[in-house]
Structure formats: structure tokens, C-alpha cells
Enzyme design. Structure first.
Site, PDB file in Angstrom:
ATOM      1  N   ALA A 145      11.877  10.908  56.712  1.00 18.71           N
ATOM      2  CA  ALA A 145      12.396  11.148  58.065  1.00 18.71           C
ATOM      3  C   ALA A 145      13.683  10.375  58.245  1.00 18.71           C
ATOM      4  O   ALA A 145      13.952   9.401  57.541  1.00 18.71           O
ATOM      5  CB  ALA A 145      11.385  10.672  59.113  1.00 18.71           C
ATOM      6  N   THR A 192       4.640   8.678  64.991  1.00 21.29           N
ATOM      7  CA  THR A 192       4.988   7.453  65.701  1.00 21.29           C
ATOM      8  C   THR A 192       4.449   7.450  67.126  1.00 21.29           C
ATOM      9  O   THR A 192       4.307   8.522  67.741  1.00 21.29           O
ATOM     10  CB  THR A 192       6.525   7.326  65.730  1.00 21.29           C
ATOM     11  N   ASP A 193       4.226   6.258  67.659  1.00 20.04           N
ATOM     12  CA  ASP A 193       3.808   6.161  69.065  1.00 20.04           C
ATOM     13  C   ASP A 193       4.917   6.615  70.016  1.00 20.04           C
ATOM     14  O   ASP A 193       4.654   6.873  71.193  1.00 20.04           O
ATOM     15  CB  ASP A 193       3.358   4.728  69.398  1.00 20.04           C
ATOM     16  N   GLU A 194       6.144   6.710  69.508  1.00 16.77           N
ATOM     17  CA  GLU A 194       7.263   7.088  70.394  1.00 16.77           C
ATOM     18  C   GLU A 194       7.131   8.510  70.925  1.00 16.77           C
ATOM     19  O   GLU A 194       7.794   8.868  71.899  1.00 16.77           O
ATOM     20  CB  GLU A 194       8.603   6.931  69.672  1.00 16.77           C
ATOM     21  N   TYR A 211      15.244  11.265  68.284  1.00 20.40           N
ATOM     22  CA  TYR A 211      14.328  10.892  67.191  1.00 20.40           C
ATOM     23  C   TYR A 211      12.892  11.227  67.569  1.00 20.40           C
ATOM     24  O   TYR A 211      12.185  11.938  66.843  1.00 20.40           O
ATOM     25  CB  TYR A 211      14.449   9.385  66.873  1.00 20.40           C
ATOM     26  N   LYS A 243      10.147  13.992  66.065  1.00 17.35           N
ATOM     27  CA  LYS A 243       8.840  13.636  65.499  1.00 17.35           C
ATOM     28  C   LYS A 243       7.714  14.359  66.243  1.00 17.35           C
ATOM     29  O   LYS A 243       6.733  14.795  65.626  1.00 17.35           O
ATOM     30  CB  LYS A 243       8.627  12.111  65.578  1.00 17.35           C
ATOM     31  N   ASN A 268       5.254  -0.076  66.105  1.00 18.09           N
ATOM     32  CA  ASN A 268       6.342  -0.665  65.305  1.00 18.09           C
ATOM     33  C   ASN A 268       5.819  -1.463  64.111  1.00 18.09           C
ATOM     34  O   ASN A 268       4.979  -2.347  64.287  1.00 18.09           O
ATOM     35  CB  ASN A 268       7.177  -1.613  66.176  1.00 18.09           C
ATOM     36  N   VAL A 286      20.811  -8.600  71.492  1.00 19.31           N
ATOM     37  CA  VAL A 286      19.609  -8.151  72.212  1.00 19.31           C
ATOM     38  C   VAL A 286      20.029  -7.116  73.249  1.00 19.31           C
ATOM     39  O   VAL A 286      20.910  -7.381  74.078  1.00 19.31           O
ATOM     40  CB  VAL A 286      18.917  -9.360  72.884  1.00 19.31           C
ATOM     41  N   TYR A 287      19.390  -5.944  73.207  1.00 20.49           N
ATOM     42  CA  TYR A 287      19.764  -4.867  74.133  1.00 20.49           C
ATOM     43  C   TYR A 287      19.219  -5.154  75.536  1.00 20.49           C
ATOM     44  O   TYR A 287      18.042  -5.536  75.693  1.00 20.49           O
ATOM     45  CB  TYR A 287      19.165  -3.520  73.699  1.00 20.49           C
TER      46      TYR A 287
END
Ligand code: NAD
Ligand code: DAU
Length: 339
Positions: free
Chosen positions: A83, A125-127, A153, A157, A182, A209-210
Site C-alpha cells: 500500500a 487500518t483503524d483509520e 489514504y 483503504k 498505529n 509536532v502538528y
């Protein structure tokens, strides 16, 4: 038995190959990987000469090559890790995510159907569930939570998950899907939070850091993910989805401070930068189904896992230094230069 592992030159796929070869001494593993920027053959150097391992450089979208490989090897199982996996890149350029994550999965499903492969497993993915609010800590994703993807993304998925389940119902293909939180551990490409912060801290570079740093992720040590996929392949029921989670939620800022502490670096390296577009607030996985039905539990707690991971990046500097000194520099400048 022969198992095809697609995307096995990447982070989780490579860890899975090491796990499978060690845990199943009678089995052969064929790794199919395109070697994109995220794939690295040197990651697999310890198994390249193993007679039970075979590497094929190929694109999962290439149906002719898949046909040849499936006809020649008749795999007993296919586990699809291949992926495009980085959310930030999907925001910059979604197209390749649709190609690999959706069309590539479709090509694999068609090959499995044609050659009557006894098991296809889609690593998801959990996303795909979207995000949870920060002020409702009691909420967690279960397998029946609606799909609500936020990024190109995660949308790609989610599409691949739906395709996989549709091939199971419509064509009777024995397929399973797992949705994991993650991962962290050895061999992770340094564009992702934990290895990026470790590599930057070791170079005394700013730690970007965002937003507020208050976003929450649920961390799982990669070996625990590999064991979970193993039990799903052995005992999971076709047509089922299984959530996999670490049961270890942390704010991003706490992770970054922890890495500073472990490495003896000052927190003054931490730099707040502009937020990711559409940034998911919180992920939290309920993996009760996997625990109850297949007797799986995470075995590595975060304290031990993060120490092992940091130690690995200290002991394997040439692996990540080669990456960060190459074309990754251009990526880094583009993503972080004006933030
Ligand atoms: P990664 O980016 O480290 O590795 C991806 C691998 O796929 C690379 O080796 C790359 O060369 C290969 N690849 C990409 N496009 C390909 C194509 N068209 N044909 C063949 N190979 C191709 O990713 P990862 O972090 O190891 O993730 C593996 C899988 O697990 C992905 O499907 C991802 O969505 C899923 N996942 C990842 C996490 C995480 O925290 N990293 C969590 C849950 C699920
Ligand atoms: O939840 C599973 C997903 O986890 C996988 O499906 C993805 O493949 C994987 O990349 C990961 O996605 P995230 O977006 O959660 O991971 P990432 O490491 O990119 O970011 C983790 C958090 O850290 C997120 O809230 C964004 C933040 N972050 C990330 C980077 C790279 C920063 O604050 N700074 C950064 O430089």
C-alpha cells in the site's frame, strides 16, 4: 504451505516475514514488492539467502505478472500489506493511493479468485472508521462502527476493505480483513511519527509536532500485529473483520517528550507546526472480538516497546541514515520547509 506476502519490503510486511519464517519452519514465503520509496530490500537482507524465502520485484497492479506468479506458485494464502501508507503524502497526491490501494487490491483479489487461493487476508487500518472526539474517552471503534474515512489514504483503504468483503460474499473467496491501530518498532520508514522524532532528535533537528500535539493514537508494537495476523490466518472466519489494537492511547506530544527523555535530548527541540489538513483527532480500537474469539492479546507493553524501538534505531543508524540522506531530503523540505 506457500504464502505470498505483498509489500513485504516495507515496515510491517518485513516484520511479518521474519515472524512467519521463524514461527512456521515448514513454510515458504514469496514476497512481492514494487520497492517504492517505502520499500527497502536491505531490510530483508537477513532472509534473502534463506531457501524458504523468495523475493519478486513486482507491482501488485501488474495483472500479467500476478497471473504468472499465481500459476507458477499456487499460493495457499496471500497477505496483502502492499500500500501507499502515509496520510501526509495522500493529501499531497491522492492518485497513487487509489492505484495501489484500490486497483492493486482488486488485481490481487481477481488472481486469488482465478487460482482459487484458499485464503486472502487484507491488512487494513483503524483509520477507515474516521476519528473519535477527544472528550468522549469511553468511545472506541468496534468492527461494526460505520466507515467514515477522512483522508484520501483512509478512503482508499476503506474501498479495498469493501472490495475484499464483496469478493467473499459474491464469489465465495475465503477472505478476512484486519483493521489495526498505529504500529511502531524496528524498520519503520522515518516519515512516520515515532521514527521521524527519533531520527530528528538524534540529529539535534527540530521535532515538528502538528497542531496542538493533543491528537491521540493507540500504539501497538509491530510484532503483536504480526502475531494477530498469524492467528487470523490460522483460525479466523472468512468474511469477518477483526480489529487489532494496542490498548495504549497516547497524545502525540507525550510520545515526543518521551523520546526526548529516553535519548537525553532537550524538549526545546519540539517545534509546533501547522496542522495536518483534516487531521483525525483520536483513534481507539476495541479488539475484544480478536481476544475473545481467537485468544490474541498484545504482549509488549509500551514501556518495553518504545525502549526496544529506540535501541534499534541507535543500533541501526546506517539503515535510516541512508534513507534520510537520499531523496527523502526533498520530501522533508517540501513537507516541513514552510510549515
Ligand atoms: P510501508 O509504507 O512501510 O510499506 C509498504 C510496502 O508496500 C513497501 O515495501 C512498498 O514498496 C510496497 N508497495 C507499495 N506500492 C506497491 C505496489 N503497487 N506493488 C507492490 N508493492 C508495493 O507500510 P507499512 O507501514 O508497513 O503498512 C503496511 C500495511 O499495513 C499497509 O497496508 C497499511 O495500510 C497497513 N497498516 C499500517 C499501519 C501502521 O501503523 N504503519 C497500521 C495499520 C495498518
Ligand atoms: O492508525 C493506523 C495508521 O497509522 C496507519 O493506517 C497508517 O499507515 C500510519 O501511517 C499511521 O497513520 P497516522 O497518520 O496516525 O501516523 P503518523 O505517524 O503519520 O502520525 C501520527 C500522529 O502524529 C498524527 O496525529 C500526526 C502526528 N505527526 C506526524 C508526523 C509525521 C506529527 O505531529 N508530526 C509529524 O511530523
Amino acid at each position: 504451505m506457500t504464502i505470498f506476502v505483498t509489500g513485504g519490503a516495507g515496515f510491517i510486511g518485513a516484520n511479518f516475514i521474519f515472524h512467519w519464517l521463524a514461527a512456521h519452519p515448514g513454510d515458504r514465503v514469496v514476497c512481492i514488492d514494487k520497492l517504492t520509496y517505502a520499500g527497502n530490500l536491505s531490510t530483508l537482507s537477513s532472509v534473502l539467502k534463506n531457501p524458504r524465502f523468495h523475493f519478486v520485484k513486482a507491482d501488485i497492479c501488474d495483472r500479467d505478472t500476478l497471473d504468472r506468479l499465481f500459476a507458477g506458485e499456487c499460493p495457499d494464502a496471500v497477505v496483502n500489506f502492499a500500500a501507499e501508507s502515509h496520510v501526509d503524502r495522500s493529501i499531497e497526491d491522492p492518485e497513487v493511493f487509489l492505484r495501489t490501494n484500490v486497483m492493486g487490491t482488486a488485481a490481487l483479489l481477481d488472481a486469488c479468485r482465478k487460482y482459487e487461493t484458499p485464503r486472502f487476508h487484507q491488512v487494513s487500518t483503524d483509520e477507515v472508521y474516521g476519528d473519535l472526539p477527544l472528550d468522549r474517552p469511553e468511545l472506541r471503534f468496534t468492527e461494526t462502527t460505520n466507515l467514515h474515512a477522512s483522508s484520501p489514504y483512509s478512503a482508499s483503504k476503506a474501498s479495498a476493505d469493501l472490495l475484499t468483503l464483496s469478493y467473499c460474499r459474491t464469489f465465495g473467496l475465503p477472505a478476512t480483513v484486519s483493521r489495526c491501530s498505529n504500529n511502531y518498532g524496528p524498520w519503520q520508514f522515518p516519515e512516520k511519527l515515532i521514527p521521524l522524532m527519533i531520527a530528528n532528535a538524534l540529529q539535534d533537528k527540530p521535532l515538528p509536532v502538528y497542531g496542538t500535539g493533543k491528537n491521540i493514537r493507540d500504539w501497538l508494537y509491530v510484532e503483536d500485529h504480526c502475531r494477530a495476523i498469524d492467528v487470523i490466518l490460522q483460525k479466523g472466519r472468512p468474511g469477518e473483520v477483526y480489529n487489532i489494537g494496542g490498548n495504549h492511547e497516547m497524545e502525540n506530544i507525550a510520545i515526543v517528550k518521551r523520546i526526548c527523555r529516553e535519548l537525553g535530548k532537550p524538549e526545546s527541540l519540539i517545534t509546533y507546526v501547522s496542522d495536518r489538513k483534516g487531521h483525525d483527532l483520536r483513534y481507539a480500537i476495541d479488539s475484544g472480538k480478536l481476544q475473545r474469539e481467537l485468544d490474541w492479546m498484545p504482549e509488549t507493553n509500551f514501556e518495553e516497546g518504545i525502549r526496544r524501538t529506540i535501541r534499534w534505531y541507535l543500533d541501526n543508524r546506517p539503515w535510516w541514515e541512508e534513507i534520510v540522506s537520499g531523496e527523502y531530503q526533498g520530501y522533508y523540505e517540501k513537507m516541513y520547509g514552510n510549515r
